[in-house]
Write a protein that holds these residues in place. Structure first.
Motif, PDB file in Angstrom:
ATOM      1  N   ASP A  28       0.864  -1.183   0.000  1.00 53.68           N
ATOM      2  CA  ASP A  28       0.000   0.000   0.000  1.00 53.68           C
ATOM      3  C   ASP A  28       0.899   1.232   0.000  1.00 53.68           C
ATOM      4  O   ASP A  28       1.509   1.575   1.017  1.00 53.68           O
ATOM      5  N   LEU A  29       0.977   1.897  -1.139  1.00 52.69           N
ATOM      6  CA  LEU A  29       1.901   3.007  -1.333  1.00 52.69           C
ATOM      7  C   LEU A  29       1.553   4.225  -0.498  1.00 52.69           C
ATOM      8  O   LEU A  29       2.425   5.016  -0.151  1.00 52.69           O
ATOM      9  N   PHE A  30       0.278   4.383  -0.170  1.00 50.91           N
ATOM     10  CA  PHE A  30      -0.148   5.516   0.651  1.00 50.91           C
ATOM     11  C   PHE A  30       0.066   5.216   2.130  1.00 50.91           C
ATOM     12  O   PHE A  30       0.648   6.003   2.858  1.00 50.91           O
ATOM     13  N   ALA A  39       3.255  13.705  -4.595  1.00 54.24           N
ATOM     14  CA  ALA A  39       3.837  12.629  -5.398  1.00 54.24           C
ATOM     15  C   ALA A  39       2.762  11.915  -6.207  1.00 54.24           C
ATOM     16  O   ALA A  39       3.008  11.496  -7.344  1.00 54.24           O
ATOM     17  N   THR A  40       1.569  11.805  -5.642  1.00 56.53           N
ATOM     18  CA  THR A  40       0.465  11.161  -6.350  1.00 56.53           C
ATOM     19  C   THR A  40       0.125  11.918  -7.629  1.00 56.53           C
ATOM     20  O   THR A  40      -0.047  11.317  -8.688  1.00 56.53           O
ATOM     21  N   VAL A  41       0.056  13.232  -7.528  1.00 55.66           N
ATOM     22  CA  VAL A  41      -0.233  14.058  -8.709  1.00 55.66           C
ATOM     23  C   VAL A  41       0.861  13.863  -9.755  1.00 55.66           C
ATOM     24  O   VAL A  41       0.578  13.685 -10.947  1.00 55.66           O
ATOM     25  N   GLU A  42       2.098  13.859  -9.322  1.00 57.39           N
ATOM     26  CA  GLU A  42       3.215  13.682 -10.247  1.00 57.39           C
ATOM     27  C   GLU A  42       3.165  12.306 -10.911  1.00 57.39           C
ATOM     28  O   GLU A  42       3.390  12.176 -12.120  1.00 57.39           O
ATOM     29  N   VAL A  43       2.848  11.268 -10.144  1.00 54.80           N
ATOM     30  CA  VAL A  43       2.727   9.924 -10.698  1.00 54.80           C
ATOM     31  C   VAL A  43       1.595   9.883 -11.724  1.00 54.80           C
ATOM     32  O   VAL A  43       1.751   9.331 -12.817  1.00 54.80           O
ATOM     33  N   ASP A  61     -10.016   7.598  -6.978  1.00 59.43           N
ATOM     34  CA  ASP A  61     -10.279   6.929  -5.698  1.00 59.43           C
ATOM     35  C   ASP A  61      -8.968   6.300  -5.243  1.00 59.43           C
ATOM     36  O   ASP A  61      -8.493   5.342  -5.853  1.00 59.43           O
ATOM     37  N   ARG A  62      -8.396   6.858  -4.208  1.00 56.86           N
ATOM     38  CA  ARG A  62      -7.084   6.413  -3.722  1.00 56.86           C
ATOM     39  C   ARG A  62      -7.019   4.903  -3.502  1.00 56.86           C
ATOM     40  O   ARG A  62      -5.996   4.283  -3.779  1.00 56.86           O
ATOM     41  N   SER A  63      -8.101   4.311  -3.033  1.00 55.42           N
ATOM     42  CA  SER A  63      -8.094   2.869  -2.758  1.00 55.42           C
ATOM     43  C   SER A  63      -7.918   2.045  -4.031  1.00 55.42           C
ATOM     44  O   SER A  63      -7.448   0.905  -3.977  1.00 55.42           O
ATOM     45  N   GLN A  64      -8.277   2.609  -5.177  1.00 52.39           N
ATOM     46  CA  GLN A  64      -8.129   1.892  -6.447  1.00 52.39           C
ATOM     47  C   GLN A  64      -6.753   2.099  -7.086  1.00 52.39           C
ATOM     48  O   GLN A  64      -6.452   1.506  -8.115  1.00 52.39           O
ATOM     49  N   TRP A  65      -5.935   2.948  -6.473  1.00 48.57           N
ATOM     50  CA  TRP A  65      -4.613   3.274  -7.013  1.00 48.57           C
ATOM     51  C   TRP A  65      -3.521   3.079  -5.956  1.00 48.57           C
ATOM     52  O   TRP A  65      -2.454   3.662  -6.055  1.00 48.57           O
ATOM     53  N   ALA A  72      -1.724  -0.811 -12.258  1.00 49.14           N
ATOM     54  CA  ALA A  72      -1.647  -1.501 -13.556  1.00 49.14           C
ATOM     55  C   ALA A  72      -3.051  -1.852 -14.060  1.00 49.14           C
ATOM     56  O   ALA A  72      -3.356  -1.687 -15.249  1.00 49.14           O
ATOM     57  N   GLN A  73      -3.912  -2.288 -13.161  1.00 52.89           N
ATOM     58  CA  GLN A  73      -5.287  -2.623 -13.538  1.00 52.89           C
ATOM     59  C   GLN A  73      -6.023  -1.381 -14.037  1.00 52.89           C
ATOM     60  O   GLN A  73      -6.709  -1.411 -15.059  1.00 52.89           O
ATOM     61  N   GLN A  74      -5.868  -0.266 -13.329  1.00 57.22           N
ATOM     62  CA  GLN A  74      -6.520   0.982 -13.725  1.00 57.22           C
ATOM     63  C   GLN A  74      -6.000   1.452 -15.090  1.00 57.22           C
ATOM     64  O   GLN A  74      -6.783   1.896 -15.931  1.00 57.22           O
ATOM     65  N   VAL A  75      -4.691   1.369 -15.288  1.00 52.40           N
ATOM     66  CA  VAL A  75      -4.101   1.790 -16.560  1.00 52.40           C
ATOM     67  C   VAL A  75      -4.665   0.938 -17.706  1.00 52.40           C
ATOM     68  O   VAL A  75      -5.064   1.472 -18.748  1.00 52.40           O
ATOM     69  N   GLN A  76      -4.736  -0.366 -17.502  1.00 48.20           N
ATOM     70  CA  GLN A  76      -5.262  -1.250 -18.544  1.00 48.20           C
ATOM     71  C   GLN A  76      -6.717  -0.916 -18.866  1.00 48.20           C
ATOM     72  O   GLN A  76      -7.126  -0.944 -20.031  1.00 48.20           O
TER      73      GLN A  76
END
Length: 79
Positions: A28-30, A39-43, A61-65, A72-76
Protein backbone atom coordinates in the motif's frame (compact mmCIF):
# COMPACT_ATOMS: atom_id res chain seq x y z
CA UNK A 1 6.97 -8.20 -14.75
CA UNK A 2 4.97 -7.16 -17.75
CA UNK A 3 5.69 -3.96 -19.64
CA UNK A 4 2.99 -1.88 -17.93
CA UNK A 5 4.10 -2.93 -14.45
CA UNK A 6 7.74 -2.24 -15.28
CA UNK A 7 6.90 1.29 -16.47
CA UNK A 8 4.80 1.93 -13.35
CA UNK A 9 7.66 0.85 -11.08
CA UNK A 10 10.06 3.07 -13.05
CA UNK A 11 7.71 6.05 -12.64
CA UNK A 12 7.33 5.41 -8.89
CA UNK A 13 11.09 5.14 -8.42
CA UNK A 14 11.69 8.29 -10.45
CA UNK A 15 9.06 10.34 -8.61
CA UNK A 16 9.92 9.14 -5.10
CA UNK A 17 13.68 8.73 -5.50
CA UNK A 18 13.36 5.35 -3.75
CA UNK A 19 15.12 2.43 -5.44
CA UNK A 20 12.72 -0.07 -3.87
CA UNK A 21 9.49 1.82 -4.58
CA UNK A 22 7.00 -0.52 -6.19
CA UNK A 23 9.08 -3.65 -5.81
CA UNK A 24 6.34 -5.25 -3.69
CA UNK A 25 3.44 -5.10 -6.13
CA UNK A 26 0.86 -5.33 -3.32
CA UNK A 27 2.43 -2.77 -0.97
CA UNK A 28 0.00 0.00 0.00
CA UNK A 29 1.90 3.01 -1.33
CA UNK A 30 -0.15 5.52 0.65
CA UNK A 31 -0.30 3.67 3.96
CA UNK A 32 3.44 2.97 3.88
CA UNK A 33 4.31 6.58 3.06
CA UNK A 34 5.75 5.96 -0.39
CA UNK A 35 3.26 8.40 -1.95
CA UNK A 36 1.88 11.64 -0.53
CA UNK A 37 -0.56 13.95 -2.27
CA UNK A 38 2.09 15.82 -4.27
CA UNK A 39 3.84 12.63 -5.40
CA UNK A 40 0.46 11.16 -6.35
CA UNK A 41 -0.23 14.06 -8.71
CA UNK A 42 3.22 13.68 -10.25
CA UNK A 43 2.73 9.92 -10.70
CA UNK A 44 -0.68 10.48 -12.32
CA UNK A 45 0.75 13.04 -14.74
CA UNK A 46 3.56 10.64 -15.66
CA UNK A 47 1.09 7.77 -16.12
CA UNK A 48 -1.08 9.93 -18.38
CA UNK A 49 1.95 10.90 -20.49
CA UNK A 50 3.45 7.40 -20.63
CA UNK A 51 0.27 5.49 -21.41
CA UNK A 52 -1.72 8.22 -23.20
CA UNK A 53 -4.61 7.93 -20.76
CA UNK A 54 -6.73 10.45 -18.89
CA UNK A 55 -7.32 10.07 -15.17
CA UNK A 56 -10.14 12.40 -14.12
CA UNK A 57 -9.15 13.87 -10.76
CA UNK A 58 -12.82 14.05 -9.77
CA UNK A 59 -13.08 10.28 -10.17
CA UNK A 60 -9.75 9.43 -8.52
CA UNK A 61 -10.28 6.93 -5.70
CA UNK A 62 -7.08 6.41 -3.72
CA UNK A 63 -8.09 2.87 -2.76
CA UNK A 64 -8.13 1.89 -6.45
CA UNK A 65 -4.61 3.27 -7.01
CA UNK A 66 -2.89 2.18 -3.79
CA UNK A 67 -0.63 -0.62 -5.10
CA UNK A 68 1.38 -1.28 -8.25
CA UNK A 69 -1.02 -4.09 -9.17
CA UNK A 70 -4.05 -1.82 -8.74
CA UNK A 71 -2.39 0.97 -10.74
CA UNK A 72 -1.65 -1.50 -13.56
CA UNK A 73 -5.29 -2.62 -13.54
CA UNK A 74 -6.52 0.98 -13.73
CA UNK A 75 -4.10 1.79 -16.56
CA UNK A 76 -5.26 -1.25 -18.54
CA UNK A 77 -8.90 -0.24 -18.08
CA UNK A 78 -8.20 3.32 -19.26
CA UNK A 79 -6.14 2.39 -22.32
Amino acid sequence: MDEITTKIVDILQDVTGLDDAGQDKDQDLFKDGVLDSMATVEVLVNLQDEFDITVPVSEFDRSQWSTVNKIAQQVQELE
